[in-house]
Design a protein around this motif. Structure first.
Motif, mmCIF file in Angstrom:
data_model
loop_
_atom_site.group_PDB
_atom_site.id
_atom_site.type_symbol
_atom_site.label_atom_id
_atom_site.label_comp_id
_atom_site.label_asym_id
_atom_site.label_seq_id
_atom_site.Cartn_x
_atom_site.Cartn_y
_atom_site.Cartn_z
ATOM 1 N N LEU A 1 0.830 -1.200 0.000
ATOM 2 C CA LEU A 1 0.000 0.000 0.000
ATOM 3 C C LEU A 1 0.867 1.253 0.000
ATOM 4 C CD1 LEU A 1 -2.867 1.223 0.200
ATOM 5 C CD2 LEU A 1 -2.629 1.094 2.686
ATOM 6 N N GLY A 2 1.973 1.206 0.737
ATOM 7 C CA GLY A 2 2.883 2.354 0.791
ATOM 8 C C GLY A 2 3.451 2.710 -0.566
ATOM 9 N N ILE A 3 3.840 1.705 -1.347
ATOM 10 C CA ILE A 3 4.362 1.955 -2.692
ATOM 11 C C ILE A 3 3.295 2.608 -3.564
ATOM 12 C CG2 ILE A 3 5.002 0.790 -4.840
ATOM 13 C CD1 ILE A 3 7.352 1.116 -3.068
ATOM 14 N N ALA A 4 2.068 2.063 -3.506
ATOM 15 C CA ALA A 4 0.983 2.628 -4.310
ATOM 16 C C ALA A 4 0.706 4.078 -3.917
ATOM 17 C CB ALA A 4 -0.277 1.779 -4.162
ATOM 18 N N LEU A 5 0.759 4.371 -2.612
ATOM 19 C CA LEU A 5 0.452 5.723 -2.147
ATOM 20 C C LEU A 5 1.511 6.729 -2.579
ATOM 21 C CD1 LEU A 5 -0.923 5.106 1.467
ATOM 22 C CD2 LEU A 5 -2.201 5.614 -0.621
ATOM 23 N N ILE A 6 2.782 6.372 -2.414
ATOM 24 C CA ILE A 6 3.815 7.351 -2.767
ATOM 25 C C ILE A 6 3.866 7.568 -4.277
ATOM 26 C CG2 ILE A 6 5.756 5.710 -2.925
ATOM 27 C CD1 ILE A 6 7.450 7.913 -1.548
ATOM 28 N N ALA A 7 3.658 6.495 -5.057
ATOM 29 C CA ALA A 7 3.662 6.649 -6.511
ATOM 30 C C ALA A 7 2.472 7.500 -6.954
ATOM 31 C CB ALA A 7 3.619 5.273 -7.180
ATOM 32 N N GLY A 8 1.293 7.238 -6.379
ATOM 33 C CA GLY A 8 0.103 7.991 -6.760
ATOM 34 C C GLY A 8 0.192 9.452 -6.383
ATOM 35 N N ASN A 9 0.680 9.748 -5.188
ATOM 36 C CA ASN A 9 0.767 11.142 -4.759
ATOM 37 C C ASN A 9 1.817 11.919 -5.540
ATOM 38 O OD1 ASN A 9 -1.058 11.900 -2.355
ATOM 39 N ND2 ASN A 9 -0.347 9.861 -1.814
ATOM 40 N N ILE A 10 2.909 11.259 -5.915
ATOM 41 C CA ILE A 10 3.891 11.919 -6.786
ATOM 42 C C ILE A 10 3.258 12.255 -8.127
ATOM 43 C CG2 ILE A 10 6.003 11.527 -8.133
ATOM 44 C CD1 ILE A 10 7.095 9.980 -5.716
ATOM 45 N N TYR A 11 2.494 11.308 -8.661
ATOM 46 C CA TYR A 11 1.850 11.522 -9.965
ATOM 47 C C TYR A 11 0.846 12.677 -9.906
ATOM 48 C CZ TYR A 11 -1.115 10.634 -14.034
ATOM 49 O OH TYR A 11 -1.832 10.765 -15.188
ATOM 50 N N TYR A 12 0.039 12.719 -8.838
ATOM 51 C CA TYR A 12 -0.961 13.784 -8.757
ATOM 52 C C TYR A 12 -0.318 15.137 -8.488
ATOM 53 C CZ TYR A 12 -4.713 10.494 -9.311
ATOM 54 O OH TYR A 12 -5.556 9.555 -9.837
ATOM 55 N N ALA A 13 0.807 15.155 -7.795
ATOM 56 C CA ALA A 13 1.544 16.413 -7.645
ATOM 57 C C ALA A 13 2.072 16.876 -9.004
ATOM 58 C CB ALA A 13 2.686 16.236 -6.656
ATOM 59 N N TYR A 14 2.537 15.923 -9.802
ATOM 60 C CA TYR A 14 3.004 16.255 -11.153
ATOM 61 C C TYR A 14 1.861 16.819 -12.001
ATOM 62 C CZ TYR A 14 3.612 15.243 -16.113
ATOM 63 O OH TYR A 14 3.603 15.329 -17.473
ATOM 64 N N LEU A 15 0.684 16.170 -11.944
ATOM 65 C CA LEU A 15 -0.460 16.678 -12.709
ATOM 66 C C LEU A 15 -0.819 18.099 -12.279
ATOM 67 C CD1 LEU A 15 -3.048 13.748 -13.046
ATOM 68 C CD2 LEU A 15 -1.384 14.561 -14.722
ATOM 69 N N GLY A 16 -0.762 18.354 -10.956
ATOM 70 C CA GLY A 16 -1.077 19.683 -10.462
ATOM 71 C C GLY A 16 -0.107 20.733 -10.964
ATOM 72 N N ARG A 17 1.173 20.422 -10.938
ATOM 73 C CA ARG A 17 2.173 21.389 -11.386
ATOM 74 C C ARG A 17 2.085 21.594 -12.904
ATOM 75 N NH1 ARG A 17 5.777 22.549 -7.424
ATOM 76 N NH2 ARG A 17 7.437 23.130 -8.861
ATOM 77 N N ARG A 18 1.767 20.529 -13.628
ATOM 78 C CA ARG A 18 1.598 20.669 -15.077
ATOM 79 C C ARG A 18 0.415 21.578 -15.393
ATOM 80 N NH1 ARG A 18 0.211 15.562 -18.917
ATOM 81 N NH2 ARG A 18 -1.876 15.932 -18.036
ATOM 82 N N LEU A 19 -0.700 21.368 -14.675
ATOM 83 C CA LEU A 19 -1.875 22.211 -14.890
ATOM 84 C C LEU A 19 -1.573 23.661 -14.521
ATOM 85 C CD1 LEU A 19 -4.897 22.439 -15.568
ATOM 86 C CD2 LEU A 19 -5.388 21.858 -13.183
#
Length: 578
Positions: free
Chosen positions: A65-83
């Motif tokens: 679960l920890g791997i999924a959480l850190i990967a997902g939150n990094i991705y959503y931070a990337y989407l936010g900065r891209r937007l």
């Protein structure tokens, strides 16, 4: 002679986006506590309900679960900065992400527990849970290509109303009950959150309100004798480092008997991408218009990756983006939450944290999120569609009520079938009707809310189409039925079919559609979305606009409530420095 000269492009300047702003601190403590509560809960469910060995929980499930959480939150931070860069804004808030709360209980009580009770083998139950999470992920990946079209045509009142239904029932009610169990701890915490996150008041020294509320509640709990010091010492012994590994054999073993899992995985997969769609609409209403397909692909991939590593708990985009935006969060809070919670998963620290922090000091943040999402559904939908918002709420309230009835009966050593519908109805409990109404609640709320909104607008052709969709979905069991089957809920399908005929008859009279008022037009201008934007492309696409010129102003953020942390026109200043 005519000469052609290429005009040099205007010089552009990259918008500075700090990794951390002061508002991220408040949002981090809020979201981290939210995810912490959920991981503590799923840990307890694995150990106490399904009886999965502690070694497997702390060394496989939580690290996965920890791997999924850190990967997902990094991705959503990337989407936010891209937007943020594409729109030239510094006030974009990343989507919150964590283990899905409804799925957490469903995979335990609907998938794993029955297998454990039948076989007394917790590992077999765990394998089935992993396989179920994998199927959920695949369905959400498919939904990524369907969801954008649903979002494009569905009324905002239906999308936000069904999300408000989740917030009021499944996210707010249990925390509210836990708060009133120990209100002397919880109410001061809740008031601090309201003061810090919904007013312009600040604590001395700009102390983060989330941290201050948690510390105050913890201090009151320990001072009042609500906590046990010996439990802390015992929990500290559980801390150990565990890193995830592939568990493909376990996954394939669970998939070997996949047929029984499909009955719940298909409707829950549909539920997952419908909820994700509503969350994206909620973020758009708050000013951050994310690409739905990018969000759903990430949610589906997170479930698939997590199951391959041994986790039966699919992560998903959380309800609550407007709350974290209101708190001043941008993208740093998402990164920090993923990293901190993942570290706790790797170290097995959740039993220790549960022994240190009183539950009554943690759960008020969930009630705050529920209040905000519920308010948003009414504030950002047309006033004329208020009834549609309430209609979309109702199936979720019914689903929550049935769950409470079932839990109460189970605690008494019985169930609804043993008591009988007649016995329940003689006590004023309309059990069967509530159960039918609440099955497939998210999708049912979307259908009911859209039907009411289209009828209010006197748009009877779309209303007839929605009613026909309700008839089809209930006929195959995706809504208003306990499982996928042919003619799963025939009487409900017939009701929707009659509604479609009635709407078709009114459509033949060619009534003049309702005209939106000035306030509604302004709402549409500010927030977009809904069926009136049916021809609009999906936002934040891969091509995106050119970088914002240096002379262009940074956009002012649009929040659910008046936001005290709007961006300025000066690109070198953060939008959340209060």
């Amino acid at each position: 002679m005519l000469s052609l000269r290429r005009t040099a492009p205007a010089e552009t300047k990259t918008l500075p986006l700090p990794l951390w702003v002061r508002g991220d601190t408040n949002a981090f403590f809020g979201l981290a506590v939210n995810v912490l509560v959920n991981v503590l809960t799923l840990t307890g469910l694995c150990l106490g309900v399904v009886k999965i060995p502690a070694d497997d929980v702390f060394h496989t499930i939580l690290p996965a679960l920890g791997i999924a959480l850190i990967a997902g939150n990094i991705y959503y931070a990337y989407l936010g900065r891209r937007l943020a860069r594409r729109e030239g804004r510094q006030d974009v808030t990343a989507m919150p992400y964590g283990p899905s709360v409804p799925h957490m209980f469903i995979v335990v009580f609907v998938i794993m527990l029955p297998i454990y009770l039948k076989t007394k083998d917790p590992l077999l139950a765990w394998k089935a849970g992993i396989a179920w999470a994998f199927i959920i992920g695949v369905i959400v990946l498919i939904g990524a290509f369907v969801g954008p079209y649903i979002r494009r045509y569905a009324p905002r009142a239906a999308l936000l109303g069904t999300l408000a239904g989740i917030s009021v029932s499944f996210i707010s009610m249990r925390p509210a009950g836990q708060m009133w169990d120990h209100l002397w701890i919880a109410l001061p915490v809740f008031l601090l959150l309201l003061i810090g996150l919904m007013t312009d008041l600040k604590l001395p020294g700009n102390i983060p309100i989330g941290l201050a509320a948690l510390l105050v509640g913890t201090a009151i709990g320990w001072a009042g004798g609500a906590m046990d010091g010996s439990a802390v010492s015992a929990a500290a012994d559980d801390i150990t480092l565990a890193l995830p590994g592939l568990h493909l054999h376990t996954l394939f073993s669970g998939l070997s008997d996949v047929a029984p899992l499909l009955a719940t995985a298909i409707p829950l997969g549909v539920y997952n991408f419908t909820e994700g769609m509503s969350n994206v609409e909620s973020a758009a209403a708050a000013g951050d218009n994310y690409n739905l397909r990018s969000v759903l692909l990430a949610d589906g991939a997170g479930a698939v990756i997590g199951s391959a590593l041994g986790s039966p708990f699919p992560p998903a985009v959380y309800v609550g983006h407007p709350g974290w935006k209101k708190a001043g969060g941008r993208t740093g809070y998402s990164l920090a939450t993923g990293a901190v919670i993942a570290l706790m998963c790797f170290l097995g620290m959740f039993s220790l944290l549960g022994a240190i922090f009183p539950v009554a000091a943690i759960v008020p943040i969930l009630l705050y999120i529920g209040l905000l999402i519920g308010a948003q559904a009414f504030q950002l939908s047309p006033k004329a569609h208020a009834a549609a918002v309430v209609a979309a709420l109702v199936p979720n309230l019914a689903s929550w009520a049935v769950g409470q009835i079932d839990n109460a009966l189970a605690a008494a050593g019985t169930n609804a079938s043993k008591v009988g519908e007649a016995g329940l109805e003689s006590s004023g409990v309309v059990y069967h009707g509530l159960m039918v109404l609440g099955q497939g609640a998210i999708l049912a709320g979307l259908i009911l809310g859209a039907l009411v909104a289209f009828v209010i607008d006197k748009r009877f052709v779309p209303a007839a189409a929605v009613a026909l969709a309700g008839a089809a979905l209930s006929f195959i069991g995706l809504i208003h039925a306990p499982k996928i089957a042919w003619n799963a809920s025939g009487s409900v399908s017939l009701g929707y079919l009659f509604a479609a005929v009635l709407c078709g008859a009114f459509a033949l009279t060619r009534p003049t559609p309702r005209e939106p008022d000035a306030e509604e037009l302004e709402l549409e201008r500010l927030h977009g979305g809904g069926p009136s934007a049916a021809g609009a492309p999906e936002p934040d696409n891969e091509q995106g606009p050119d970088p914002v010129p240096e002379t262009a102003p940074v956009g002012v953020g649009v929040g659910v409530l008046p936001d005290k942390t709007t961006a300025t026109a000066e690109p070198n200043k953060s939008s959340a420095t209060d």
